[in-house]
Design a protein around this motif. Structure first.
Motif, PDB file in Angstrom:
ATOM      1  N   GLU A 143      66.199 -15.060  87.178  1.00 17.03           N
ATOM      2  CA  GLU A 143      67.287 -14.384  86.436  1.00 17.03           C
ATOM      3  C   GLU A 143      66.820 -13.015  85.934  1.00 17.03           C
ATOM      4  O   GLU A 143      67.564 -12.029  86.009  1.00 17.03           O
ATOM      5  CB  GLU A 143      67.733 -15.243  85.248  1.00 17.03           C
ATOM      6  CG  GLU A 143      68.426 -16.527  85.620  1.00 17.03           C
ATOM      7  CD  GLU A 143      69.853 -16.344  86.082  1.00 17.03           C
ATOM      8  OE1 GLU A 143      70.451 -15.271  85.799  1.00 17.03           O
ATOM      9  OE2 GLU A 143      70.373 -17.257  86.743  1.00 17.03           O
ATOM     10  N   ALA A 146      66.755 -10.650  88.821  1.00 13.34           N
ATOM     11  CA  ALA A 146      68.116 -10.224  89.165  1.00 13.34           C
ATOM     12  C   ALA A 146      68.591  -9.149  88.200  1.00 13.34           C
ATOM     13  O   ALA A 146      69.172  -8.138  88.603  1.00 13.34           O
ATOM     14  CB  ALA A 146      69.058 -11.429  89.151  1.00 13.34           C
ATOM     15  N   GLU A 147      68.342  -9.368  86.922  1.00 13.77           N
ATOM     16  CA  GLU A 147      68.720  -8.382  85.899  1.00 13.77           C
ATOM     17  C   GLU A 147      68.055  -7.037  86.199  1.00 13.77           C
ATOM     18  O   GLU A 147      68.703  -5.984  86.145  1.00 13.77           O
ATOM     19  CB  GLU A 147      68.277  -8.920  84.542  1.00 13.77           C
ATOM     20  CG  GLU A 147      68.557  -8.024  83.369  1.00 13.77           C
ATOM     21  CD  GLU A 147      67.978  -8.619  82.086  1.00 13.77           C
ATOM     22  OE1 GLU A 147      67.098  -7.960  81.472  1.00 13.77           O
ATOM     23  OE2 GLU A 147      68.379  -9.728  81.702  1.00 13.77           O
ATOM     24  N   GLY A 150      69.583  -5.258  89.028  1.00 14.74           N
ATOM     25  CA  GLY A 150      70.963  -4.835  88.801  1.00 14.74           C
ATOM     26  C   GLY A 150      71.987  -5.701  89.502  1.00 14.74           C
ATOM     27  O   GLY A 150      73.072  -5.225  89.842  1.00 14.74           O
ATOM     28  N   VAL A 151      71.669  -6.971  89.709  1.00 14.96           N
ATOM     29  CA  VAL A 151      72.641  -7.892  90.320  1.00 14.96           C
ATOM     30  C   VAL A 151      72.980  -8.990  89.316  1.00 14.96           C
ATOM     31  O   VAL A 151      72.212  -9.275  88.403  1.00 14.96           O
ATOM     32  CB  VAL A 151      72.114  -8.497  91.644  1.00 14.96           C
ATOM     33  CG1 VAL A 151      71.922  -7.395  92.685  1.00 14.96           C
ATOM     34  CG2 VAL A 151      70.830  -9.269  91.439  1.00 14.96           C
ATOM     35  N   ASP A 152      74.163  -9.575  89.505  1.00 23.89           N
ATOM     36  CA  ASP A 152      74.653 -10.552  88.534  1.00 23.89           C
ATOM     37  C   ASP A 152      73.847 -11.843  88.492  1.00 23.89           C
ATOM     38  O   ASP A 152      73.654 -12.420  87.424  1.00 23.89           O
ATOM     39  CB  ASP A 152      76.126 -10.885  88.807  1.00 23.89           C
ATOM     40  CG  ASP A 152      77.036  -9.705  88.500  1.00 23.89           C
ATOM     41  OD1 ASP A 152      76.652  -8.867  87.673  1.00 23.89           O
ATOM     42  OD2 ASP A 152      78.125  -9.636  89.104  1.00 23.89           O
ATOM     43  N   GLU A 153      73.423 -12.302  89.659  1.00 22.59           N
ATOM     44  CA  GLU A 153      72.645 -13.536  89.689  1.00 22.59           C
ATOM     45  C   GLU A 153      71.650 -13.490  90.832  1.00 22.59           C
ATOM     46  O   GLU A 153      71.852 -12.770  91.814  1.00 22.59           O
ATOM     47  CB  GLU A 153      73.534 -14.769  89.776  1.00 22.59           C
ATOM     48  CG  GLU A 153      74.465 -14.796  90.957  1.00 22.59           C
ATOM     49  CD  GLU A 153      75.402 -16.001  90.885  1.00 22.59           C
ATOM     50  OE1 GLU A 153      75.281 -16.868  91.769  1.00 22.59           O
ATOM     51  OE2 GLU A 153      76.213 -16.058  89.952  1.00 22.59           O
ATOM     52  N   ASP A 155      69.636 -14.162  94.142  1.00 22.18           N
ATOM     53  CA  ASP A 155      69.855 -14.767  95.456  1.00 22.18           C
ATOM     54  C   ASP A 155      68.591 -15.535  95.839  1.00 22.18           C
ATOM     55  O   ASP A 155      67.635 -15.612  95.064  1.00 22.18           O
ATOM     56  CB  ASP A 155      70.209 -13.701  96.490  1.00 22.18           C
ATOM     57  CG  ASP A 155      69.121 -12.643  96.671  1.00 22.18           C
ATOM     58  OD1 ASP A 155      68.000 -12.819  96.134  1.00 22.18           O
ATOM     59  OD2 ASP A 155      69.384 -11.649  97.360  1.00 22.18           O
TER      60      ASP A 155
END
Length: 196
Positions: A143, A146-147, A150-153, A155
């Protein structure tokens, strides 16, 4: 002048902390004197003047947790390494620096901490537990990655990277030059995830 954040712990919290410390100190002393495998939880509880039930109330994971208690410190430290990294520092460089300053990679640890690290490194059950508590941080580290990306969740790729990052100290710890092995591993990770 010493300042503190928040209210001082109450009597009950101080007593709990003192009991936890007494148990951890007794365990370390006995493990160093007789070896981890030759000490029972009953002996640790007796040395700390507590009941076995009290020991397990404070350390439900048992003997390993007495040396490697995890009250969220690992995840808090990983989070700080990622979120509070200096501007212009990549996430992987920040994580490399974070691990290089810990345990078997840091030659400048205080003696008390060095004794614990050495005990963990030469005790298979403790080393396996240490690895487990780090690997348990995998979802949270994914997580954080991802943060940072710059992505929401996260992969699958970020879950894989999180696992690799958390396994790297374990693998590097057994190499003759631990610090060089850690640096080499992170160099490979940066090639696979250059955007991080």
């Amino acid at each position: 002048m010493v300042t503190t954040r928040g209210p001082a712990p109450g009597r009950r919290d101080r007593k709990k902390a003192a009991t936890r410390q007494a148990l951890a100190d007794a365990a370390l002393k006995l493990f160093l004197e007789r070896g981890y495998d030759n000490v029972t939880v009953k002996e640790i509880a007796e040395a700390a003047d507590t009941a076995i039930a009290t020991l397990f109330a404070h350390f439900p994971a048992g003997k390993e947790a007495l040396i490697l208690a995890d009250s969220g410190e690992r995840l808090e430290s990983l989070t700080a390494a990622v979120r509070e990294r200096p501007e212009g520092t990549s996430v992987l460089d920040a994580l490399h620096a974070f691990f290089a300053a810990r345990g078997p990679f840091n030659d400048n640890l205080p003696d008390e901490y060095r004794v614990r690290v050495d005990l963990v490194l030469r005790t298979p059950a403790l080393w396996a537990y240490a690895r487990k508590v780090w690997v348990d941080c995998q979802p949270s580290l994914a997580e954080l990655l991802a943060e940072a990306a710059g992505v929401d969740e996260p992969d699958d790729s970020l879950h894989v990277l999180a696992r690799y990052v958390l396994e790297t100290p374990d693998l590097a710890s057994y190499r003759p030059d631990r610090r060089a092995a850690l640096a080499e591993a992170f160099a490979h990770l940066k090639q696979g995830w250059p955007h991080l």
